[in-house]
Enzyme design. Structure first.
Site, short mmCIF file in Angstrom:
data_model
loop_
_atom_site.label_atom_id
_atom_site.label_comp_id
_atom_site.label_asym_id
_atom_site.label_seq_id
_atom_site.Cartn_x
_atom_site.Cartn_y
_atom_site.Cartn_z
N HIS A 130 1.06 -1.46 -0.19
CA HIS A 130 -0.40 -0.26 -0.38
C HIS A 130 0.67 1.21 0.66
CE1 HIS A 130 0.83 0.82 4.40
NE2 HIS A 130 -0.10 -0.48 4.62
N HIS A 186 3.64 1.83 2.60
CA HIS A 186 4.97 0.89 1.90
C HIS A 186 5.45 1.75 0.78
CE1 HIS A 186 2.44 -2.31 3.31
NE2 HIS A 186 2.81 -2.65 4.60
N CYS A 234 -0.50 -10.97 20.41
CA CYS A 234 -1.24 -10.03 19.54
C CYS A 234 -0.51 -10.45 18.29
CB CYS A 234 -1.22 -8.88 19.43
SG CYS A 234 -1.61 -8.17 18.23
N CYS A 275 0.65 -8.16 15.76
CA CYS A 275 1.62 -6.97 15.86
C CYS A 275 2.97 -7.95 16.33
CB CYS A 275 2.10 -6.32 17.47
SG CYS A 275 0.28 -4.86 17.03
N CYS A 296 -6.01 -4.69 21.14
CA CYS A 296 -4.71 -4.44 20.49
C CYS A 296 -4.88 -2.75 19.92
CB CYS A 296 -3.98 -4.79 19.52
SG CYS A 296 -2.83 -4.10 18.86
N HIS A 348 -4.44 -2.96 15.84
CA HIS A 348 -4.85 -3.79 15.15
C HIS A 348 -6.65 -4.33 15.46
CE1 HIS A 348 -1.35 -4.59 14.67
NE2 HIS A 348 -0.99 -4.63 13.54
N LYS A 394 -7.25 6.97 9.96
CA LYS A 394 -6.23 4.85 10.21
C LYS A 394 -6.24 4.34 8.45
CE LYS A 394 -4.64 1.71 12.83
NZ LYS A 394 -4.32 1.16 13.44
N LYS A 407 -8.33 -2.36 5.82
CA LYS A 407 -9.31 -3.14 5.19
C LYS A 407 -10.79 -3.05 5.51
CE LYS A 407 -5.64 -7.02 4.18
NZ LYS A 407 -5.21 -7.75 4.24
N1 MSP Z 1 7.45 -6.78 8.48
C1 MSP Z 1 7.82 -6.06 9.70
C2 MSP Z 1 9.23 -5.05 9.70
C3 MSP Z 1 10.47 -5.73 9.06
S1 MSP Z 1 11.61 -5.18 8.97
C4 MSP Z 1 13.22 -6.05 9.55
C5 MSP Z 1 6.85 -4.75 9.07
N2 MSP Z 1 6.09 -4.63 8.23
S2 MSP Z 1 5.01 -3.70 7.62
O1 MSP Z 1 4.53 -4.33 6.69
O2 MSP Z 1 3.86 -4.25 8.62
O3 MSP Z 1 5.21 -3.01 7.64
C6 MSP Z 1 6.23 -2.24 7.06
C7 MSP Z 1 6.68 -0.66 6.95
O4 MSP Z 1 5.22 -0.12 6.15
C8 MSP Z 1 6.62 0.14 8.48
O5 MSP Z 1 8.07 0.78 8.60
C9 MSP Z 1 5.70 0.61 8.68
O6 MSP Z 1 5.66 1.41 9.47
C10 MSP Z 1 5.33 1.12 6.91
N3 MSP Z 1 4.19 1.12 7.75
C11 MSP Z 1 2.44 0.29 7.59
N4 MSP Z 1 1.73 1.48 7.14
C12 MSP Z 1 1.59 2.37 7.13
C13 MSP Z 1 0.78 4.08 6.80
N5 MSP Z 1 -0.19 4.21 7.22
N6 MSP Z 1 1.90 5.09 6.90
C14 MSP Z 1 3.01 5.20 6.74
N7 MSP Z 1 4.25 3.98 6.74
C15 MSP Z 1 3.24 2.81 7.45
O7 MSP Z 1 6.56 -4.29 10.57
#
Ligand code: MSP
Length: 503
Positions: free
Chosen positions: A18, A21, A134, A137, A151, A154, A301, A304
């Site tokens: 998304h 990421h 959780c 997390c 949580c 989540h 926020k 989904k």
């Molecule tokens: N798999 C773990 C990271 C392991 S690193 C050794 C993880 N993955 S994640 O896919 O859930 O999230 C990855 C990154 O995306 C995190 O830095 C998280 O902060 C970022 N984001 C997820 N949702 C976000 C937003 N809504 N806005 C900005 N960044 C966001 O955590």
């Protein structure tokens, strides 16, 4: 600085990529491109990838009737594709289900098993744990972390777990980590995040379980085949496994990381657990950890359930890869939270790309055609915009992770150039037969555009190349690009389609 190693978090494959990421990954790509330009391609390593083990992934696969590996292959492929669609070019894409990664995780765990804490205790010990876990997390929660028993991140109730696990004696590492953070041996940015980590450590760290008995989808512990590695320990090791720890040239050249980029939700894992693992294994610590904020969509926020998740591919489809990169990272200052309003993409696209950059290039080339027979006129740069200073400011901003400020600086230069042309009125100079003055003005404008073309390279790589082609400027090294008067006088320029079509 002679080399630059930048990482993004590795993304969980339990859902599709998304905009959150994409945000981190585009920014990492822009930094990598800037430093490749400045230090040379061989001196930069940009790493991203996918995090594929753990209960959460296994559950998502099961719901779809797929094996975990099939499921991981599919979603990891979607991440790779999305990054390609956004012109993101990492040096490596690590998957935690790859053998090269699993081997390094086992190596690190074996080292930790033999290691002592700074207080002389065993780093790893066996113990029992009961607590609320959780799965979202992938971590244990305290009662006080929950809101109405759920949580807060989540919205689900954690499950009660009772397991015999192996533990990492994190409680012995607080002082050592805090000291390194205080002295900026590990630099945590922005400053408020550094304070947050330090005050968390001051409250006292608890030991953490590093293995799971009931989770099958994971890397088996090298010293106990009945347990799998806790997914966060597995995941953090990606930053060295991808480099080929411990003997490869890449590891020797690029570790420690110059910067790990990450979101605020995974601060403690990166700023406490990761340094503790490295201290225990007697390995160098990352230099910088830059923590960015969260995207909300129209004030809410992204989730989904709310159906408001923005797929970065949709933005690419609508605006093209170049504009998508610009639009996504120009939403808010790097390090803060920010709200995204989808309708503002169009406004910004028209204002900054079609009208701003695109229009400046096409109107200047149009005047070169009309008043100079399409040839770059002779001149020496003498406009008031200080281009040397612009490069200095941009470089300092990259060192301080101020990428939005850089976009502002560059777009200010674009507006300055627009204003300069409007004030100098080449069309009036033409009527008055002041050809030398006219040529000097257009030379200045072209020279500013040449610098802008190089300055936008990290964020808009193809547009940069297009503009440089239009100006008949060869792709060159960083120092030559920054020189003033870098145009080839007399070169014949051609007209082209607009760089960005208004929406
Ligand atoms: N798999 C773990 C990271 C392991 S690193 C050794 C993880 N993955 S994640 O896919 O859930 O999230 C990855 C990154 O995306 C995190 O830095 C998280 O902060 C970022 N984001 C997820 N949702 C976000 C937003 N809504 N806005 C900005 N960044 C966001 O955590």
């Amino acid at each position: 600085m002679e080399k630059f190693f930048i990482t993004t978090p590795i993304y969980y494959v339990n859902s599709k990529p998304h905009i959150g990421h994409a945000y981190t990954t585009i920014i990492a790509d822009a930094f990598a491109r800037y430093y490749r330009f400045k230090l040379g391609d061989d001196n930069v390593f940009f790493l991203t990838g996918t995090d594929e083990h753990g209960a959460k992934i296994a559950q998502s696969a099961e719901k779809l009737g797929k094996t975990p590996q099939e499921f991981c292959d599919e979603i990891s492929g979607q991440f790779k594709n999305s990054w390609q669609n956004l012109s993101i070019e990492p040096n490596d894409f690590i998957r935690t289900t790859e053998e090269r990664h699993e081997e390094v995780v086992k190596k690190i765990l074996s080292t930790l098993k033999e290691a002592k804490t700074p207080k002389g205790n065993d780093v790893i010990f066996k113990g029992n744990y009961e607590g609320l876990y959780c799965v979202g997390c992938e971590s244990y929660k305290k009662e006080t972390d929950l809101i109405d028993g759920k949580c807060p991140d989540h919205g689900t109730a954690p499950e009660f777990l009772h397991e015999e696990n192996y533990y990492f004696k994190l409680s012995d590492f607080g002082d050592a980590i805090a000291e390194k953070i205080r002295k900026d041996e590990i630099r945590i940015l922005p400053q408020e995040r550094k304070n947050e980590v330090l005050s968390f450590i001051e409250q006292g760290l608890e030991d953490i379980a590093i293995s799971r008995e009931q989770v099958k989808w994971g890397i088996k512990l090298p010293f106990d085949e009945n347990q799998t590695t806790y997914v966060w320990i597995d995941a953090l090791v990606n930053y060295i496994s991808a480099l080929g720890f411990p003997d490869s040239e890449n590891y020797k050249k690029f570790w420690p990381a110059d910067v790990h980029l990450l979101g605020k939700d995974i601060l403690k894992f990166h700023c406490i657990i990761w340094p503790a693992i490295l201290i225990a294994a007697d390995l160098p610590l990352p230099k910088d950890l830059f923590i960015h904020g969260y995207f909300t969509i129209d004030g809410q926020k992204m989730s989904k359930t709310l159906g408001n998740v923005i797929d970065p591919n949709e933005i690419v489809f609508e605006y093209g890869a170049e504009a998508a990169r610009y639009l996504i990272i120009s939403q808010f200052a790097f390090g803060q939270d920010g709200d995204v309003k989808a309708e503002e993409f169009k406004i910004k696209f028209n204002a900054d790309l079609a009208n701003g950059l695109g229009n400046l290039v096409s109107r200047t080339l149009g005047m070169i055609e009309k008043y100079c027979g399409g040839k770059i006129p002779a001149g020496k740069y003498n406009a008031d915009l200080d281009l040397n200073n612009l490069w200095t400011v941009v470089d300092a901003n990259y060192s301080n992770y101020r990428i939005l400020e850089n976009l502002k600086e560059i777009w200010n230069a674009i507006s300055w150039c627009d204003g300069y042309i409007a004030a100098q009125k080449p069309w009036v100079l033409a009527k008055e037969n002041k050809q030398a003055e006219l040529e000097q003005v257009l030379y200045n404008a072209l020279e500013i555009i040449r610098h802008i073309a190089f300055l936008i390279l990290p964020v808009l790589p193809q547009t940069s190349e297009k503009i440089l082609d239009l100006l008949k400027v060869a792709k060159t090294d960083f120092e030559s690009a920054k020189q003033i008067n870098g145009l080839t006088v007399g070169a014949q320029l051609t007209q082209t389609e607009p760089l960005f079509l208004r929406k």
